[in-house]
Design an enzyme around this catalytic site. Sequence first.
Site, short mmCIF file in Angstrom:
data_model
loop_
_atom_site.label_atom_id
_atom_site.label_comp_id
_atom_site.label_asym_id
_atom_site.label_seq_id
_atom_site.Cartn_x
_atom_site.Cartn_y
_atom_site.Cartn_z
CG ASN A 318 36.45 53.75 41.36
OD1 ASN A 318 36.73 54.45 40.76
ND2 ASN A 318 35.64 52.64 41.17
CG HIS A 349 31.36 47.67 40.18
ND1 HIS A 349 30.67 48.87 41.07
CD2 HIS A 349 32.40 47.76 40.30
CE1 HIS A 349 31.82 49.38 41.38
NE2 HIS A 349 32.88 48.87 40.98
#
EC number: 2.3.1.-
Length: 495
Positions: A318, A349
Site C-alpha cells: 500500500n 482504516h
Amino acid sequence: QVNFVVCQLFALLAAIWFRTYLHSSKTSPFIRHVVATLLGLYLALFCFGWYALHFVIQSGISYYIMIIIGVENMHKYCFVFALGYLTVCQITRVYIFDYGQYSADFSGPMMIITQKITSLAFEIHDGMFRKNEDLTPSQRCLAVRRMPSLLEYLSYNCNFMGILAGPLCSYKDYITFIEGRSYQLQQSEANGKEDTKYEQTDPSPNIAVAQKLLICGLSLLFHMTITKTLPVEYNIDDNFRATASWPVRFFYLYVSLMAARPKYYFAWTLADAINNAAGFGFRGYDKNGATRWDLISNLRIQQIEFSTSFKMFLDNWNIQTALWLKRVCYERATFSPTIQTFILSAIWHGVYPGYYLTFLTGVLMTLAARAIRNNIRHYFVESPAVKLCYDIVTWMATQAAISYTVVPFVLLSVKPSFTFYSSCYFCLHIASILVLLVFPLKRTQKGSKKHESVQPVWSRKLEEESLLQKNSYSTTNNSFSQKQEITCRYQALKQ
C-alpha cells in the site's frame, strides 16, 4: 464484489477510449476534466447507489472550507473535517447497517478521497503560505502554487480512473497528466550534466497494462482456488489449537496470511492498470531505456514476499497510503511520529477494534525491529555467506511478525483477536517489549536518506531499480519549462 469487478473492467475500457479519443493533443483539459469526473460519478452511482452522494458532499464541503478559511489554516480544518466525515460514515456502516460485511461499502472510495483532500490541502498550504526555504525537498516538489478550480478539484477526487480503488496520486501529477505534459522527460547524461528532452510521441502503456492484467488474473485465480481453503479464522479453531504443534501453527499462520494477500494484489494492480491504460502513471525511462509505468503503483509483490525487515514490508505494501501517512503526519509530527502515524492509519482504516489492535501491535514491532537492526545488523554484513544467513533469518522473523500482527485486521473483533493472541501467549508482544528494554533505540532524524530496508542477497539483481522505486519523494514535474522543477525531480530520483 461483482459490481466492483464489473465497474473496474468498464473503467479499463473507458481508460483506453479516454487515451485514444480524448488525448490531450486532441481535447482541451476542460473536456478531459468533465468526462473523467462524470464517468467517475457514474461508476460510483452504479456501485453504491445514492451512497455515492457522500463523495460529492465530502469533496464539496472540503472545497468550501479551503475557500473561506484561507491558506494559513485550511489544511487543519480540511484534515479534521475529511477524517471526521469518513469516520462518521464508517461508524454508521459498521455499527448500524452491517457489521463484518462489505455490502455497500462506500467507505472504501471515501478513504481514497480523504487522502486526496488532506494531501492537497497540505500541498496548497505549503505552496501558498509557507516560505520556500522552510519546506523539505519533497514538500517543495509537491507544493501547489495556485488554488484549483472546483472542476479540477472534483476531477482530482472523483475521476473514473481512481474513484473505486485509487491509488492516491499527487495533485500536480494528475493535473500534469490531464494537461498532457507528463511525457516531457528530464534525463541525466553520463557526464552528470542535465539534459531536458521533450518526447514527440507518447510512449505506449500497452505492455505495462498487459503485464499488470496478467498479475491480476493470477492473483484472482489464486484467491478463488487457494485462499478459501486456508481461512485465517482456522488459526483460532479450538481443535486446531489443541492438537497442532507450535511449528505447525506458525506455518499455517504464515500460509493463511500469505493466501489472504492476493485479493489486494488483484484490486491494486487492476487499479494501476486502469490508470496506465488512460496514459497516467508514466515515470520516465530506466537505465536500459525501457519505459517505467510505476509512478502511482501501490505495491511491489516480490519485495513484499521477500521482505527482510518490518519496514521493508510496509514500504512496499500500500505504497501510496504509506507516502500519504508520511507526508501529512510523520514529517509534520512534533513528537512520537511513529506512534502518531500508526494511530492515524488505524483511524483512517476504520472503526473495527481489530484495526487498532493491529496498528498498536505494529508500533511495538516497528520499534523493536528498528532497535534490533540498529544494534546488531552491522555484525552480519561483512561476509556474503553470513549476510545470506542473516537475510534468511530476518526474512523468517519478518514474515512471522507480519502474520502475527495482522491477524486482528482480518478477524476484526476483539474476542477472536484476543483468543488468537492468548493462544500464542502474546509471545511477540512480550519479545518486542524485552527487545526495547535491552537494546537502546537510536533516535532517527526524519527525512534522512538512510533506509532500513535492504534487499536480500537473493534479489540483488533488482537492487538498483528498487532504490529508485523506493524514493518516497518522486513526482512528475508540474512545469517542465521551469528549471527549478526539473532540478527538483532529478535530485529526488537520485535519492
